[in-house]
Design a protein around this motif. Structure first.
Motif, short mmCIF file in Angstrom:
data_model
loop_
_atom_site.label_atom_id
_atom_site.label_comp_id
_atom_site.label_asym_id
_atom_site.label_seq_id
_atom_site.Cartn_x
_atom_site.Cartn_y
_atom_site.Cartn_z
N SER A 90 0.79 -1.24 -0.03
CA SER A 90 -0.20 0.12 0.07
C SER A 90 0.90 1.18 -0.09
O SER A 90 0.67 2.04 -0.63
CB SER A 90 -1.03 0.01 1.17
N GLN A 91 1.97 1.12 0.62
CA GLN A 91 2.98 2.28 0.89
C GLN A 91 3.45 2.61 -0.44
O GLN A 91 3.49 3.52 -1.10
CB GLN A 91 3.97 1.90 1.87
N LEU A 92 3.80 1.62 -1.32
CA LEU A 92 4.51 1.70 -2.40
C LEU A 92 3.41 1.91 -3.62
O LEU A 92 3.83 3.00 -4.49
CB LEU A 92 5.19 0.38 -2.83
N SER A 93 2.28 1.51 -3.44
CA SER A 93 1.23 2.07 -4.49
C SER A 93 0.63 3.43 -4.21
O SER A 93 -0.14 3.90 -4.97
CB SER A 93 0.25 0.79 -4.73
N GLN A 94 0.89 3.87 -2.92
CA GLN A 94 0.17 5.17 -2.53
C GLN A 94 -1.32 5.15 -2.64
O GLN A 94 -1.90 5.91 -2.92
CB GLN A 94 0.84 6.06 -3.18
N ASP A 95 -1.89 3.83 -2.10
CA ASP A 95 -3.23 3.76 -2.50
C ASP A 95 -4.31 4.14 -1.19
O ASP A 95 -5.43 4.05 -1.02
CB ASP A 95 -3.65 2.40 -2.94
N GLY A 96 -3.74 4.45 -0.09
CA GLY A 96 -4.28 4.99 0.98
C GLY A 96 -4.47 3.72 1.95
O GLY A 96 -5.06 4.08 2.94
#
Length: 326
Positions: free
Chosen positions: A136-142
């Motif tokens: 989630s951190q890498l994809s910045q999907d919240g």
């Protein structure tokens, strides 16, 4: 569908959460009954008494967030939206179960609901949760990853590795320890020299809190704060929920190793009864609450009928869902 965390437990939400805790309680009682009738094969680990942890944390999450949890995970699955009939069908081994009848009691999983794994191995969900948080951190999907585990899991290597990595990466992970005082049949003070497992978070520079796990409000407030920290890039948090399971560890365990007064004291702090008192103080009538309980009991009875009507998996199912397909 909720797209942001709730700011508070309104009177209407409190009643809805009471219903959800009742669903979990009645569900677990039904699973025990079905087991005693010989209809549930394999182990069952029930969470009666711990409902406020599952519901309180789920109330603070968004639908897209991730959960990993333990073999005592029926309540977590239901709190995130799993349909009781589909869950019961899975436990009964029917093809209409949420995992086609091939997972059973200890593996209730539904990625569509963010339920990424009920793990039979103690602590196995911890590193998975950190991986999900890193993704989630890498994809910045919240998204935020929440992992539930018992006090016994804090003594294994995967716990410490997961805590360390989450802290180093400032990953959006919330660690929720359901401290029900017993790791299987051993009381926590027989296997650890510390009173509060939240103290272990200090060794990783991680924020932590200790809450009364049978108090829905306390759990919700702690989870809301931790999830907001994770979602805004402030890193992981460790929450220790002091709670108690009403039954023994699994299946036919009567829990006789627990002192009678300890059991009595904790039963007096039943999370459903505590929240019921708060609802009554808001002006809801006794008759309304009785109807709520009766309606839930009826709904679970109907779910059993639906689950039992499901067919058994056929032999072809043995080779299905083994590998991911394009």
């Amino acid at each position: 569908m909720r797209t942001s965390e709730a700011d508070s437990i309104t009177p209407e939400r409190r009643v809805a959460y009471q219903r959800l805790m009742l669903v979990i309680r009645r569900f677990e009682q039904m699973v025990q009954k079905l087991y005693e009738e010989g209809l549930v094969h394999g182990s069952t680990h029930l969470c009666e008494g711990q409902e406020a942890v599952a519901v309180g944390v789920a109330a603070a999450m968004r639908p897209g967030d991730y959960s990993t949890y333990t073999y005592r995970g029926h309540g977590h699955a239901l709190a995130r939206g799993m349909v009781p009939a589909a869950a019961l069908a899975e436990i009964l081994g029917r093809s209409t179960g949420v995992n086609g009848g091939k997972g059973g009691s200890m593996h209730l999983t539904d990625a569509r609901l963010g339920l990424m794994g009920s793990f039979a191995i103690v602590g196995a969900g911890l590193p998975v949760a950190v991986g999900l948080g890193k993704a989630s951190q890498l994809s910045q999907d919240g998204r935020v990853s929440v992992t539930f585990f018992g006090d016994g899991a804090t003594n294994i290597g995967a716990f410490h590795e997961a805590m360390n990595l989450a802290a180093v990466w400032s990953a959006p992970v919330v660690f929720v320890c359901e401290n029900n005082l017993y790791g299987e049949f051993s009381r926590y003070d027989e296997t650890s020299r510390i009173e509060n497992f939240a103290d272990r978070a200090l060794g990783y520079g991680m924020e932590s809190s200790i809450v009364a796990g049978n108090d829905l409000d306390a759990v919700f407030d702690a989870a809301r704060a931790a999830i907001r920290r994770a979602r805004t890039g402030q890193g992981p948090t460790f929450i220790e929920c002091k709670t108690y399971r009403h039954r023994g560890h699994s299946r036919s365990d009567s829990g006789d190793y627990r002192p009678a007064q300890e059991v009595t004291d904790w039963l007096a702090r039943d999370p459903i009864a505590l929240n019921r008192l708060k609802i009554r103080s808001l002006g809801w009538s006794e008759a309304t609450l009785v109807d709520l309980d009766d309606n839930v009991a009826e709904a679970i009875e109907e779910a059993v009928v639906i689950a039992k009507a499901g067919p058994w998996p056929n032999e072809r199912a043995l080779t299905e869902d083994v590998y991911a397909r394009e």
